[in-house]
Scaffold this motif. Structure first.
Motif, PDB file in Angstrom:
ATOM      1  N   GLU A 105       0.829  -1.203   0.000  1.00 22.20           N
ATOM      2  CA  GLU A 105       0.000   0.000   0.000  1.00 22.20           C
ATOM      3  C   GLU A 105       0.865   1.256   0.000  1.00 22.20           C
ATOM      4  OE1 GLU A 105      -4.011  -1.693   2.256  1.00 22.20           O
ATOM      5  OE2 GLU A 105      -2.430  -0.701   3.429  1.00 22.20           O
ATOM      6  N   VAL A 106       1.959   1.239   0.768  1.00 23.18           N
ATOM      7  CA  VAL A 106       2.867   2.390   0.772  1.00 23.18           C
ATOM      8  C   VAL A 106       3.522   2.556  -0.591  1.00 23.18           C
ATOM      9  CG1 VAL A 106       5.013   3.319   1.732  1.00 23.18           C
ATOM     10  CG2 VAL A 106       3.296   2.337   3.257  1.00 23.18           C
ATOM     11  N   LEU A 107       3.913   1.449  -1.205  1.00 26.91           N
ATOM     12  CA  LEU A 107       4.507   1.519  -2.545  1.00 26.91           C
ATOM     13  C   LEU A 107       3.509   2.098  -3.542  1.00 26.91           C
ATOM     14  CD1 LEU A 107       6.958   0.869  -4.302  1.00 26.91           C
ATOM     15  CD2 LEU A 107       6.080  -1.458  -4.552  1.00 26.91           C
ATOM     16  N   ARG A 108       2.264   1.654  -3.447  1.00 25.45           N
ATOM     17  CA  ARG A 108       1.212   2.185  -4.325  1.00 25.45           C
ATOM     18  C   ARG A 108       1.004   3.677  -4.107  1.00 25.45           C
ATOM     19  NH1 ARG A 108      -4.250   0.593  -2.052  1.00 25.45           N
ATOM     20  NH2 ARG A 108      -3.549   2.262  -0.657  1.00 25.45           N
ATOM     21  N   ASP A 109       0.891   4.102  -2.851  1.00 21.54           N
ATOM     22  CA  ASP A 109       0.604   5.501  -2.553  1.00 21.54           C
ATOM     23  C   ASP A 109       1.777   6.407  -2.896  1.00 21.54           C
ATOM     24  OD1 ASP A 109      -1.869   4.658  -1.699  1.00 21.54           O
ATOM     25  OD2 ASP A 109      -1.380   4.734   0.442  1.00 21.54           O
TER      26      ASP A 109
END
Length: 278
Positions: free
Chosen positions: A176-180
């Motif tokens: 999720e952090v990579l996506r955001d």
């Protein structure tokens, strides 16, 4: 990637010996030596003959890339490296080590905390940036995005950025952090140029198998560049270094001992951050 591995490891060991002891409360968790070699060579190759800025660098990748070049382990690397870090122990250790690398590569280091606006002399001054920030498990990646924004602000229209962050397909928060981070990068005019997944391991007792990736961003739309730099809003400082661990201190100040050649036994003093925006 062809070079003498023994010479490379020996060069990186010089940098490791120079590093101050990590402060776990500030997410200073150091990369393992073999992976430092890989990352330093990658940085040298991507940023060959460029002026680059490291926004934070406890691992010592900036010095590692420079030292590999200065020791003729590789024949490429940045033209100049500037480090911005809130830890005076790291800043001073980079300055001391950097003196030994002159004139093969220019290295400078300055005290700076990402909570504060980027100083004007660094705004739009560099060809690329490198960050390995707190990974944002407890703040939805806000710490990563803050460092990315500062790196973006410090670079020119046609710039590159290397972002090192947690990457484990079995841990949803890392994905999720990579996506955001990629979402915010798009808003700032960047696209992902290359992703090296699950590349690095760390000296992390409570999660020894947690890896990080190295993600290369390329700015393609200068119209999205931020034209000013502002202090971070107080809400963005919460859980910055982990759950219930906000960004409260401006600088880690060095309190040197008599042993100036080895940094691992340095003591330190914490200087509080004054938040003016509530």
């Amino acid at each position: 990637m062809e070079f003498d591995l023994r010479k490379a490891i020996n060069a990186i060991s010089d940098v490791v010996q120079n590093r101050p002891a990590p402060i776990r409360e500030f997410d200073q968790i150091y990369m393992k030596v073999a992976d430092m070699v890989i990352q330093a060579e990658y940085v040298a190759r991507v940023f060959d003959n460029k002026d680059i800025v490291f926004v934070g660098d406890g691992d010592g990748i900036a010095l590692s890339a420079a030292h590999l070049k200065a020791q003729n382990v590789i024949n490429y690397g940045p033209r100049s490296i500037t480090l911005l870090d809130f830890d005076e122990r790291i800043v001073n250790s980079v300055r001391r080590f950097g003196e030994k690398l002159q004139p093969k590569i220019e290295i400078s280091a300055h005290l700076y905390n990402v909570a504060e606006a980027l100083p004007p002399e660094h705004f739009g001054a560099y060809d690329g940036f490198h960050i390995n920030p707190p990974w944002g498990a407890s703040n939805d990646g806000e710490s990563v995005i803050a460092f990315f924004e500062r790196g973006s602000q410090a670079t020119k229209e046609k710039s590159l950025g290397i972002v090192v962050i947690a990457d484990d397909p079995d841990l949803l928060w890392t994905q999720e952090v990579l996506r955001d981070t990629q979402r915010r990068a798009l808003e700032l005019g960047y696209v992902v140029s290359e992703l090296l997944p699950q590349l690095h391991l760390y000296h992390l007792d409570d999660a020894p198998d947690l890896r990080s990736c190295s993600c290369l961003f390329r700015r393609i739309d200068p119209s999205c560049m931020q034209i000013t730099s502002e202090p971070l809003e107080s809400a963005r400082l919460e859980n910055f270094y982990g759950k219930s661990s906000p960004l409260r201190f401006r600088y880690v100040r060095e309190r040197p001992t008599l042993n100036t050649e080895r940094e691992s036994d340095q003591l330190y003093i914490l200087e509080k951050l004054e938040v003016e925006n509530g």
